[in-house]
Enzyme design. Structure first.
Site, short mmCIF file in Angstrom:
data_model
loop_
_atom_site.label_atom_id
_atom_site.label_comp_id
_atom_site.label_asym_id
_atom_site.label_seq_id
_atom_site.Cartn_x
_atom_site.Cartn_y
_atom_site.Cartn_z
N GLY A 240 -4.39 7.56 -4.78
CA GLY A 240 -4.35 8.64 -3.80
C GLY A 240 -2.94 9.16 -3.54
O GLY A 240 -1.93 8.65 -4.05
N HIS A 241 -2.88 10.18 -2.70
CA HIS A 241 -1.61 10.85 -2.39
C HIS A 241 -0.61 9.90 -1.72
O HIS A 241 -0.99 9.04 -0.93
CB HIS A 241 -1.85 12.07 -1.50
CG HIS A 241 -2.46 11.74 -0.17
ND1 HIS A 241 -1.74 11.30 0.91
CD2 HIS A 241 -3.74 11.79 0.26
CE1 HIS A 241 -2.52 11.09 1.93
NE2 HIS A 241 -3.76 11.37 1.56
N ASN A 242 0.66 10.06 -2.06
CA ASN A 242 1.78 9.32 -1.46
C ASN A 242 1.75 7.83 -1.72
O ASN A 242 2.43 7.06 -1.04
CB ASN A 242 1.86 9.59 0.05
CG ASN A 242 2.27 11.01 0.38
OD1 ASN A 242 1.41 11.89 0.51
ND2 ASN A 242 3.56 11.25 0.50
N CYS A 243 0.95 7.39 -2.70
CA CYS A 243 0.99 5.97 -3.07
C CYS A 243 2.27 5.68 -3.85
O CYS A 243 2.81 6.55 -4.56
CB CYS A 243 -0.21 5.60 -3.93
SG CYS A 243 -1.76 5.51 -3.03
N SER A 260 -1.19 6.70 0.63
CA SER A 260 -0.04 5.99 1.21
C SER A 260 -0.12 4.47 1.06
O SER A 260 0.55 3.74 1.77
CB SER A 260 0.15 6.35 2.68
OG SER A 260 0.41 7.73 2.83
#
Length: 334
Positions: A240-243, A260
């Site tokens: 997912g986003h910002n991982c 995240s």
């Protein structure tokens, strides 16, 4: 666009002490004087004192926590307003560009292709790209604008790489994977409508990474999603986003990481394991297959099960459970 104009366009009439041209949306720690940030959880209020943001969205009850240099925008639902404002900053992911539909390569002046790199038929190359030496791009690959790819990379058929992605050296991306697609982020109105949060960040893949077939790695809301050097990812993994995936970690098939999630180095996640959002997994930690991670995990530990337990405890629990079930089942004899 002026802050006041943006707010009016989404139906907010706010008396501003100062108005300014807005540059971007940004987290409190990274925001500059022409950026807007927001606070949706009380734990982030402490970041206000050091923030350089020009304005912040937050709830009325927290107004006293805002320093005088930050314009305060009090709303009932900061997350929803943030989502509505994000539409002003959406970036096009695919623009008009040169597409290679045959074996002949016709490069635009702003496309930089390195020595001994092979581009096979039916590869689409965007504007402003840079591809290093000794790379191979196979049929059906789509490379969008401003993508940077290092040396000695192999991009297998039908891989799609969205705009502004950065890829290091010696990276292999197998067929059907998608790098840099939208993260899954929505805010919700009182009527239950879903308002899309535009993701304006990017994906960065460091050196010596291998990504299996049919993976999806989402770009960040703002900032970056980062896969660090030496990471190996099996097929059918969702990131997912910002991982941020730490160096030399291993993600086995069907792992799913919510936005995240961060890991230390040499983390191993077994097949079909996953995390909730904003979770950190420490260095050299292992998650058994189907393990459901709902809390931060310390380094050098092993976990399994759902609810998650330390692996030794989970194995003992499972043995006891089987014995209990066996005793309760009616005998098949007679």
């Amino acid at each position: 666009m002026k802050l006041s104009t943006m707010l009016k366009s989404i139906g907010l009439n706010v008396n501003l002490k100062k108005d300014f041209e807005v540059s971007n949306l940004a987290p409190l720690q990274e925001a500059k004087q022409n950026d807007i940030s927001y606070i949706d959880q009380e734990k982030y209020l402490n970041d206000l004192s050091d923030s350089k943001a020009g304005a912040v969205l937050l709830r009325h009850k927290h107004i006293d926590r805002v320093p005088s240099h930050i314009e305060t925008i009090c709303v009932d639902d900061p997350h929803l307003i943030f989502a509505q404002l994000s539409s002003f900053f959406a970036k096009p992911q695919f623009s008009l560009a040169a597409s290679h539909n045959d074996s002949k390569i016709h490069l635009e002046s702003n496309q930089n292709i390195g020595k001994d790199t092979i581009i096979m038929p039916n590869v689409f190359l965007g504007n402003g790209i840079k591809i290093g030496d000794n790379c191979l791009l196979m049929p059906g690959v789509v490379i969008s604008d401003n993508v940077k790819i290092g040396d000695n990379c192999k991009i297998y058929p039908n891989v799609v790489i969205y705009a502004n992605t950065q890829i290091g050296n010696n990276v292999f991306i197998h067929a059907g994977s998608v790098i840099g697609s939208d993260g899954f982020g929505y805010a919700h109105t009182k009527k239950g409508e879903h308002i899309k949060i535009e993701h304006t960040g990017c994906v960065i893949i460091e050196d010596n990474v291998e990504i299996g077939a049919n993976n999806t790695i989402d770009r960040a809301v703002f900032g970056e999603t980062r896969i660090k050097k030496g990471v190996k990812i099996d097929n059918l993994v969702q990131i997912g986003h910002n991982c941020i995936i730490g160096e030399n970690s291993l993600l086995v098939s069907q792992v799913g990481l919510a936005g995240s999630t961060t890991t230390g180095c040499n983390v191993v996640m077994g097949g079909q394991s996953g995390t909730g959002g904003h979770i950190h997994i420490g260095d050299f930690t292992q998650i058994a297959g189907r393990g459901a991670v709902g809390k931060n995990l310390p380094p050098n530990t092993k976990w399994g099960g759902h609810p998650l337990m330390e692996l030794d405890e989970w194995m003992k629990f499972f043995v006891i459970l089987r014995r209990f079930v066996k005793k309760k089942l009616p005998s098949s004899e007679g």
